[in-house]
Every structure is written in C-alpha cells, then in structure tokens.
Design a protein around this motif. Sequence first.
Motif, PDB file in Angstrom:
ATOM      1  N   LEU A  61     -84.023  -6.600   4.236  1.00 18.09           N
ATOM      2  CA  LEU A  61     -82.922  -7.443   3.734  1.00 18.09           C
ATOM      3  C   LEU A  61     -82.088  -6.677   2.699  1.00 18.09           C
ATOM      4  N   LEU A  62     -82.769  -6.001   1.786  1.00 19.45           N
ATOM      5  CA  LEU A  62     -82.052  -5.284   0.727  1.00 19.45           C
ATOM      6  C   LEU A  62     -81.253  -4.103   1.298  1.00 19.45           C
TER       7      LEU A  62
ATOM      8  N   ALA B 252     -75.008 -16.413   1.870  1.00 16.24           N
ATOM      9  CA  ALA B 252     -74.921 -17.411   0.782  1.00 16.24           C
ATOM     10  C   ALA B 252     -73.496 -17.967   0.689  1.00 16.24           C
ATOM     11  N   PRO B 253     -73.357 -19.202   0.158  1.00 17.90           N
ATOM     12  CA  PRO B 253     -72.044 -19.844   0.127  1.00 17.90           C
ATOM     13  C   PRO B 253     -70.990 -19.062  -0.666  1.00 17.90           C
ATOM     14  N   ASP B 254     -71.397 -18.339  -1.670  1.00 17.75           N
ATOM     15  CA  ASP B 254     -70.396 -17.569  -2.420  1.00 17.75           C
ATOM     16  C   ASP B 254     -71.030 -16.297  -2.951  1.00 17.75           C
ATOM     17  N   GLU B 255     -70.199 -15.427  -3.471  1.00 14.76           N
ATOM     18  CA  GLU B 255     -70.668 -14.100  -3.869  1.00 14.76           C
ATOM     19  C   GLU B 255     -71.646 -14.155  -5.051  1.00 14.76           C
ATOM     20  N   THR B 256     -71.400 -15.059  -5.995  1.00 20.11           N
ATOM     21  CA  THR B 256     -72.291 -15.173  -7.157  1.00 20.11           C
ATOM     22  C   THR B 256     -73.686 -15.586  -6.716  1.00 20.11           C
ATOM     23  N   THR B 257     -73.744 -16.551  -5.821  1.00 20.94           N
ATOM     24  CA  THR B 257     -75.043 -17.008  -5.323  1.00 20.94           C
ATOM     25  C   THR B 257     -75.738 -15.877  -4.565  1.00 20.94           C
ATOM     26  N   ARG B 258     -74.964 -15.172  -3.748  1.00 25.30           N
ATOM     27  CA  ARG B 258     -75.560 -14.069  -2.993  1.00 25.30           C
ATOM     28  C   ARG B 258     -76.128 -13.016  -3.952  1.00 25.30           C
ATOM     29  N   ALA B 259     -75.363 -12.698  -4.997  1.00 28.24           N
ATOM     30  CA  ALA B 259     -75.813 -11.685  -5.955  1.00 28.24           C
ATOM     31  C   ALA B 259     -77.084 -12.152  -6.657  1.00 28.24           C
ATOM     32  N   SER B 260     -77.136 -13.433  -6.991  1.00 28.42           N
ATOM     33  CA  SER B 260     -78.314 -13.981  -7.659  1.00 28.42           C
ATOM     34  C   SER B 260     -79.526 -13.910  -6.723  1.00 28.42           C
ATOM     35  N   ARG B 261     -79.324 -14.312  -5.475  1.00 30.09           N
ATOM     36  CA  ARG B 261     -80.457 -14.317  -4.530  1.00 30.09           C
ATOM     37  C   ARG B 261     -80.931 -12.903  -4.207  1.00 30.09           C
ATOM     38  N   LEU B 262     -79.989 -11.981  -4.172  1.00 32.20           N
ATOM     39  CA  LEU B 262     -80.407 -10.593  -3.942  1.00 32.20           C
ATOM     40  C   LEU B 262     -81.260 -10.107  -5.119  1.00 32.20           C
TER      41      LEU B 262
ATOM     42  N   ALA C 275     -77.237  -3.591   1.082  1.00 34.30           N
ATOM     43  CA  ALA C 275     -76.614  -2.359   0.600  1.00 34.30           C
ATOM     44  C   ALA C 275     -75.587  -1.858   1.610  1.00 34.30           C
ATOM     45  N   ASP C 276     -75.950  -1.932   2.898  1.00 34.38           N
ATOM     46  CA  ASP C 276     -75.018  -1.506   3.949  1.00 34.38           C
ATOM     47  C   ASP C 276     -73.718  -2.295   3.905  1.00 34.38           C
ATOM     48  N   GLN C 277     -73.853  -3.573   3.563  1.00 38.26           N
ATOM     49  CA  GLN C 277     -72.666  -4.434   3.522  1.00 38.26           C
ATOM     50  C   GLN C 277     -71.948  -4.338   2.172  1.00 38.26           C
ATOM     51  N   GLY C 278     -72.446  -3.509   1.311  1.00 39.72           N
ATOM     52  CA  GLY C 278     -71.827  -3.362  -0.002  1.00 39.72           C
ATOM     53  C   GLY C 278     -72.093  -4.538  -0.933  1.00 39.72           C
ATOM     54  N   ALA C 279     -73.099  -5.365  -0.587  1.00 39.11           N
ATOM     55  CA  ALA C 279     -73.417  -6.499  -1.459  1.00 39.11           C
ATOM     56  C   ALA C 279     -74.401  -6.041  -2.515  1.00 39.11           C
ATOM     57  N   SER C 280     -74.178  -6.420  -3.774  1.00 37.61           N
ATOM     58  CA  SER C 280     -75.159  -5.997  -4.773  1.00 37.61           C
ATOM     59  C   SER C 280     -75.710  -7.188  -5.552  1.00 37.61           C
TER      60      SER C 280
END
Length: 591
Positions: A486-487, A556-566, A491-496
């Motif tokens: 998952l991580l 995740a519904p938004d970027e902040t949530t995605r960052a938190s869950r990551l 990273a591939d998607q540029g999500a941090s």
Amino acid sequence: MTDLKSVLGEAVGAAFAAEGVDAALARVTASDRPDLADFQSNGALAAAKALKANPRELASRVAERLAADPRLESVEVAGPGFINLKVAGATLAERAEAVAGDSDRAGASGVEAARKVIIDYAGPNVAKPMHVGHLRSSIIGESLKRLFRFRGDTVWGDAHFGDWGFQMGLLIVACADEGQKLPGADAFMADGDGPFPAESPVSLADLERLYPLAAAKAKEDEAFRDRARKATAELQSGRAGYRALWAHFVTVSRSALEREFSALGVDFDLWKGESDADAFVPGMVADLEKQGLLIADQGARIVRVAKEGDKRDLPPLLVVSSEGSAMYGTTDLATIVGRREDPGFDLILYVVDQRQADHFEQVFRAAYLAGYADEGALEHLGFGTMNGPDGKPFKTRAGGVLKLHDLITMATDKARERLKEAELGADLPEAEFEDIARKVAVAALKFADLSNNRTTSYVFDLDRFMSFEGKTGPYLLYQAVRIKSLLRKAADQGASAGAIAVAEPAERDLVLTLDAFDQAAADAYDKRSPHLIAEHAYRLAQSFSKFYAACPVLAAPDETTRASRLALAAAALRQLEIALDLLGIATPERM
Ligand code: ARG
C-alpha cells in the motif's frame, strides 16, 4: 510510561484524590466493553467500601470532575459504579503522532535503569543433533534477548555449548575403538605432548553416527562406561592428545550449528561452552572448600543445598565426581563465577527445558550460598515440550529426534507449496521467492512457538502453523507485506503521509491498539513472556485489517484524510515490524 492508560490514570487518580480517596485505588484499565468506552476505572467500588460510601455516588462525583478534561470525549458512570472513559479524537491523534514519530520504538518506553543481562539459551551439544527442546530454547531465548535489549538493558546471548561433560569421554573412547575404520584417529590416542594432526579425523557425520552408539553401549557395558569416565577426567585434566581431538569435535560441530542457527535467525554474542568454565573450576573448588561448603561424600565432593521447609527433597549438587571430573552442575556453577568476572551481570536468564528445573535450583542455591550471585539474580525460565500428535515429545516418523536442519527444510518446502497455492510471489525472481519461502517458514515455526505461553506444551502441526489465515506467522507477514505494498503504491502516486486525525471507529481502534504496545512490551519483559508480544502483533494485524476494510486510504474522500491514513498505516507497519522483530521474525519486502 506515556501511554494513554497511564496519562488517564493520573487524571483519574487526581479526581479521586480530590474526593478524598487514595489515588492508588483509581486504576485505569482497557475497557471490557470497547463498544462503549476505551478505558475504565473500577476504583469507586473499592474506594466506596473503604469509605463506607455509595459507590455510584462517588463515581458520579469523580466523573463530574473529569468531565471538564479536554482529553476525554465522554465520561460515564455505568453499573454499580464503573467509570467509562472515551478519549477525545484529538488526544488519540496526538498519541498516534507520537507513535508514528518514534521509528525506533513505536511508542514503547524503556527500563529506568539498564541492567547487565546474560541470556543462556539454545545450549546445543557437541556431536548430538539439536532436538526440539533446543529449538524451543533457541526461539524463546532469541526473542527474550531482543526484548531485553529493546527495553534498554545491556544483553549478551550465550549459546553455552555442551562441550565438556561425559559425552566427550564417550566420543573419545568411541573414536579409539573405531581403529582402522576412522583413519587418523589413532594419532590422538598417544600419551604425549604431540604435536597432533591439524586435520580433523572425524566429520560431523562420524560424530553423529558415533555418539548414539557410544551412549547406548555405555548403558550396557560397564567397562566401556568406566573407560569413558576415565577419558573424561583425563581430557579435563589436560591430556594433550585428547584435548587436540576434542578441539576437532568442537570445531566440526560448531560450524554445522552456526549454519543451522543462522537459518533460524538466531545468533549469539558469546559462543561460550561448558569447557570455558574449566579455568574457573580449581579456584572455585578451593573457595567452596574454604567456605566449608564442600562435603566429602562416597569419594565425591558435594554441596548440600536442601533447605528447611522444602516441599520435596533436593539432592546435593555434585561438584567433583569420584573420578575427579567436573559435572554438569560444576560447569554451570563455575560459569557463574566466570561470568561475574566477564562480562559481569545483574541477571542471568536460563532458557532451558522445564525438566531441568531441579538442576538449576541446585546450581542457584549453591551460587547464592557461596556468594557468587546476588539472591534473585539467577532465573530459570523453563518451557513445556513441543509434542507430536500422540501428546508425547515430538519424534520423527522413524521415531528419532527431529534435527533442526531437517525441520527447517521441511518447513521451507511447505512454505513454497503454500505460497504457490496462494499465488503469492509468483512473478518474483527465483532468489527472492526462495528468500520469502525461508522467511515464511521461520515465521511459521517461531510464531507457533511464541504464541503459546512459555510454560505450556503444544502440538507440532506444520499445516496449521503454515496457514495464511488465523493466528499464524504467515498471516502476520502477509499483513505486513500488504501495508508495504500500500505504501509503495502511495509513493508511486505521489501521495504522502501527513498530520493524523482520528474520527472513524476503526481509526480509533487502530490508535488504541498502537497505544497498547507500550504495556504489552513492558508486561512481556516483566513476565519474561514473548507470548504477550505475539498477542499484540496479532491484535495489531487484525486491527489494521479492519481499519483498511473500513477506511479507504488511497481512495480517501480528500487529501488530508488520505495523508492521515497513510501516516497511520506507516505507523502500524513500523510497530508490526518491530513486534515481529522482537519475536525474531524478519519481514520480506513483498510476496
Ligand atoms: N546442553 C544442555 C542440554 O542439551 C543445555 C544447556 C543449558 N544451559 C545451561 N547453562 N545448563 O540439555
């Protein structure tokens, strides 16, 4: 400790104190009803009894005081006077950040004062293949070594090689009797100073063949037994040819053992043996004599260790046999003397089969009597046996002892098979697939052992150990690898990862689980019980699994949530890897 339980414990304690109740009565524990609360305190029940007050009323007053605490989302009184506490999301998030930021310890605290600890485990013997008792000792000891080090002690793992007793005399005599069949052995039998051949006359196969024969012969043949006893005494008193031959036994056995241990992910800081105690024996015997502890008994010399009030008879410790040899107890006692000089110790843990409990009781008592260790500095950590389906200590189908090497091969074969069935690692290069199979095999064996209470026996069931479902090593590795993947995808998607916020019940549960690692590690350490780490690792894997099912991460519904869950996923992975490492289990990158 800085876990939530301790933090809330202080707050609850202060509220009780303000009501005139001893804060010590206000213990906070994890909630019995996680659906209703995160933590609870049953203090009002005990306190009300002492104060002759109504427990529910007392609980309500305490709850009122706590209601203003911003760290609590809710405080409720339930039943006869339980106080149920629900932690505020922001407080959970703060704790999660602390765990996530602590990459070395994942939120676990350490001991206040580091001690010098020696862990005596595995205890393999020259020429004798390792059996399942040595396997359990190796697995449990390795885990304890890592756990004690993790908590901050200075730790030495010592293999305490069985290389000195009667079995050495047996082997020497067995080699002598082989004559022409064992080319080169003759040279070592000469009664002079040598030099003796640098080449070993025996291979590991020779040793493994000769030892059982000699042991069986010694049981029936008194003359043979006497010769072996004499050879043991001569070896110990320094006969050069025997020493040279013995050195070959040790080298040949040890290199094979090192290979097996390394396959099992077990390693030692000290590769000492019973023979290393030899240098301390004469001084120790003289000292015991001087202290008046050594008693002549039918030609032998013993230390009486029985005490008034003993529930059963504890025989004396045999220090010098009638042939003048050092015995198993002698080397153990002298090893304590040696360890006191180098490296020094506050505590020695002996991870050895429960069946040797009397032996250690004798040695410890003698050591305390003689002042070689402080009372309580020596602990025998016994364990139950690994049994076959018949409930008796595990044997191979042929009825023999299972060699560690064969066990690892068998487990790795099974792991390969299982990985293929589950279509895991199919596209990976062969060398990586092999490495994964080996890791899965070791995880299966170790977790199966450590998920049991140390003292209970368990049944060897490779099929169950190797399953990717249920409470198994492979399941835990699979969960860890899933988070890694998952991580990687993120990273591939540029999500941090970013700031952690805690809202969903599954997020709350995951953070509470991360929080509980501190206590699990402390308890495992205090009780010398790796099983509590195994429990925690399983709970964490399950908690993550539920979180992952309930809370989309990349979607995740938004970027902040995605960052938190990551960030939560990364913290869970780190803690899981640390917990597995404390069990001696290595995690592959993918599978
Ligand atoms: N070599 C012994 C055995 O196989 C175990 C050694 C345990 N450690 C000790 N200090 N006695 O039974």
